[in-house]
Design an enzyme around this catalytic site. Structure first.
Site, mmCIF file in Angstrom:
data_model
loop_
_atom_site.group_PDB
_atom_site.id
_atom_site.type_symbol
_atom_site.label_atom_id
_atom_site.label_comp_id
_atom_site.label_asym_id
_atom_site.label_seq_id
_atom_site.Cartn_x
_atom_site.Cartn_y
_atom_site.Cartn_z
ATOM 1 N N ASP A 143 -8.681 -14.527 9.769
ATOM 2 C CA ASP A 143 -7.826 -13.807 10.744
ATOM 3 C C ASP A 143 -8.557 -13.381 12.008
ATOM 4 O OD1 ASP A 143 -5.782 -14.005 8.956
ATOM 5 O OD2 ASP A 143 -5.743 -11.900 8.377
ATOM 6 N N ASP B 64 -2.958 -6.680 -0.283
ATOM 7 C CA ASP B 64 -3.123 -7.010 1.135
ATOM 8 C C ASP B 64 -3.168 -5.764 2.011
ATOM 9 O OD1 ASP B 64 -2.945 -9.824 0.747
ATOM 10 O OD2 ASP B 64 -0.777 -9.648 0.579
#
Ligand code: BGC
Length: 578
Positions: A294, A517
């Protein structure tokens, strides 16, 4: 322009070799050793308390007639219960496999193959050495340590200075015992707990191991490498995840380093990891580094005047922290003969649009060049910690409904791809075309993209409305492809598998299934992690997910922490089913 779905996250890794047996058994092992005079290829296909061993011995010495035997000792408590294609006797830890009556000779370069079933508990390490008629098998006929051999498998015979094309091929993946224990704490977890998953080095303290933390295990990098050696693993997977200004477009995995802490990233994080990996003790292990999840794609999609732009992404683009940090990591970690760098390349629902696809490839090249040599990049990984389906069987970009392309649907929204396999293959082609090595391979994180269970479509919809058709036909059951946090309805995907498709080095479990997450409400912590509303099931969305509901599960702990309810759901909705 496109909405710019953001992130991906989560994932897994695992590995594979050989054949994965049905019903959750995991392919384990393959390693070879041989003595002047012989070589052994050994693999074990194991489940929680048993395994099937497969042994191939090659006679590299003078022809043998009048019978042969192969002997070894177990390091653990393995007990053979049944054998075939050889007569196998075990006394204590010592095993003798004798040729079957119909095959008593073994010519030079001749091979014999046999197998067995066995029980074990604890660790099922591969035997450290084998002997053929009393001669230790070391895999070569000449001086054992000089000539690199490419014909034997990884753990004992690959030249430490020659990288293999696909480090997953023919090698057993390291099973992280800390994840395995968490998986087995949930009912039914032992069906999948022997799969390899990646070890996330998600802060400086994780290098030596943390204690008392909610989200990380106590084992450090060295502990994992030592455990991999003890397991007889062929490869181990680490996630390098601690950039300055980490995770600039979301809050749940913000890290410990501020936007200007690139120097600290280099000296306190990358350098010590590289030093440990360089220990000659580990040279027979293939060490796979998944580099910075990411990060680079955020510099393409979440900057400037774009709807999803954030101040931190703008800063990281302007100060070069991501590109330079990744360049440094690639050069340091890529310098060894047995290390393999795979750079994170988001997923189709993030960079599958033309406006994002080429620019993301370009910034990957910029980071690789910053490392000094594009060959420091062995490949790329897509779908890390994300939920995009591997294959959309009924919704391909070429599918049309009543004269309308599915690309016009709200779900696809003009994306050029609808699934990870086609995206990963196409992105690989693109990367090679702009200057990456033609030998690069892709990984796809299949830890949580199974989407099985009752909601999984088994045929294309018959609707003539393009939106209804797509929504009824798609495998990915998310509310929006930009959703990324603890997705409701998700299942485990393909088990870790080597070389499953053209251009793909492996399906891996990089996000350890069952690790959160992000928290669904703000939870105080000392890891720099924030609260991201995308993890709140009541959140109605933002520009990055088309202002849709988040689809997140409730009651989630902070990112990385164990989330048993999610793990139970992932098993229930596994595809292929467990
Ligand atoms: C978290 C890390 C964690 C990883 C694997 C990430 O989202 O930020 O702390 O190690 O997931 O679960």
């Amino acid at each position: 322009m496109r909405p710019t779905p953001t992130r991906a996250r989560a994932l897994t890794a695992a590995a594979v070799v050989g054949v994965v047996a049905a019903t959750g058994a995991v392919a384990v092992a393959t390693s070879a050793s041989a003595a002047a005079g012989c070589r052994v290829d050994y693999s074990a296909n194991q489940w929680s308390n048993g395994f099937t061993g497969n042994v191939t011995v090659t006679n590299l010495g003078d022809p043998i007639s009048g019978g042969w035997n192969l002997t070894w000792s177990w390091a653990g408590n393995q007990q053979i219960t049944q054998g075939w294609s050889a007569t196998i006797a075990q006394s204590g830890a010592n095993v003798t496999a004798t040729n079957p009556g119909w095959a008593s000779s073994l010519g030079t370069n001749g091979t014999a193959n046999f197998g067995f079933n066995a029980n074990y508990s604890g660790t099922n390490a591969a035997p450290a050495s084998f002997s053929l008629n009393g001669t230790v098998c070391n895999g070569s006929t000449g001086s054992p340590s000089s000539s690199p051999s490419t014909s034997t498998s990884p753990s004992t015979s690959t030249s430490p200075t020659t990288k293999v094309d696909n480090p997953y091929a023919g090698a057993r993946g390291y099973v992280n015992p800390e994840w395995k224990a968490k998986a087995e704490s949930v009912t039914g977890g032992s069906r999948v707990s022997n799969n390899p998953t990646a070890v996330w080095i998600d802060r400086i303290a994780a290098i030596n191991g943390t204690s008392g933390s909610s989200s990380n295990g106590s084992m450090g990098v060295r502990d994992h490498l030592d455990a991999a050696l003890a397991q007889g693993a062929g490869y181990i997977q680490f996630v390098i995840y601690n950039l300055p200004g980490r995770d600039c477009a979301a809050l749940a995995s913000n890290g410990e380093l501020g936007v200007n802490e690139l120097p600290k990233y280099k000296t306190d994080y990358i350098d010590p990891i590289a030093a440990i990996q360089a220990d000659a003790k580990y040279k027979a292990l293939r060490i796979i580094n998944i580099v910075e999840i990411d990060s680079l794609p955020n510099l393409v999609t979440n900057v400037g005047s774009q709807a999803g732009a954030t101040a931190t992404c703008d800063t990281m683009k302007a100060n070069g922290g991501y590109v330079q940090g990744i360049g440094y990591a690639l050069s340091k970690l890529g310098a060894l003969g047995n290390t393999y760098n795979y750079v994170d390349a988001a997923h189709h629902g993030w960079i599958g649009w033309d406006s994002n696809f080429g620019p993301t490839a370009d910034i990957m090249l910029e980071a690789a060049r910053a490392s000094g040599n594009v060959k420091n990049v062995h490949g790329f990984i897509t779908n890390t910690a994300n939920y995009s389906a591997l294959r959309e069987l009924f919704v391909q970009p070429s599918t049309s409904v009543n004269g309308q392309s599915v690309r016009q649907s709200k779900w696809v929204d003009w994306n050029q791809y609808t699934d990870e396999l086609t995206f990963a293959q196409a992105f690989r082609t693109k990367l090679v075309s702009i200057g990456f090595d033609s030998g690069i391979g892709m990984l796809i994180d299949t830890s949580r993209n199974g989407w099985g269970g009752a909601a999984r479509p088994t045929a294309a919809s018959t609707s003539t409305n393009v939106d209804t058709f797509v929504n009824e036909s798609r495998i990915d059951r998310r509310i929006h492809a930009g959703n990324w946090c603890n997705q409701s309805g998700a299942g485990l995907g393909e088990r870790p598998t080597a070389a499953p498709a053209s251009g793909i080095d492996a399906y891996v479990w990089v996000k350890p299934p069952g690790e959160s997450d992000g928290s669904s409400t703000l939870i105080d912590n000392d890891e720099g992690k924030g609260f991201d509303q995308m993890c709140d099931p009541a959140y109605a969305g933002n520009a990055r997910n088309g202002n849709s509901m988040s689809g997140a599960l409730p009651n989630a702990p902070i990112s990385g922490a164990w989330f048993p309810a999610q793990f139970a759901q992932l098993m229930a909705n596994a595809y292929p089913a467990l």
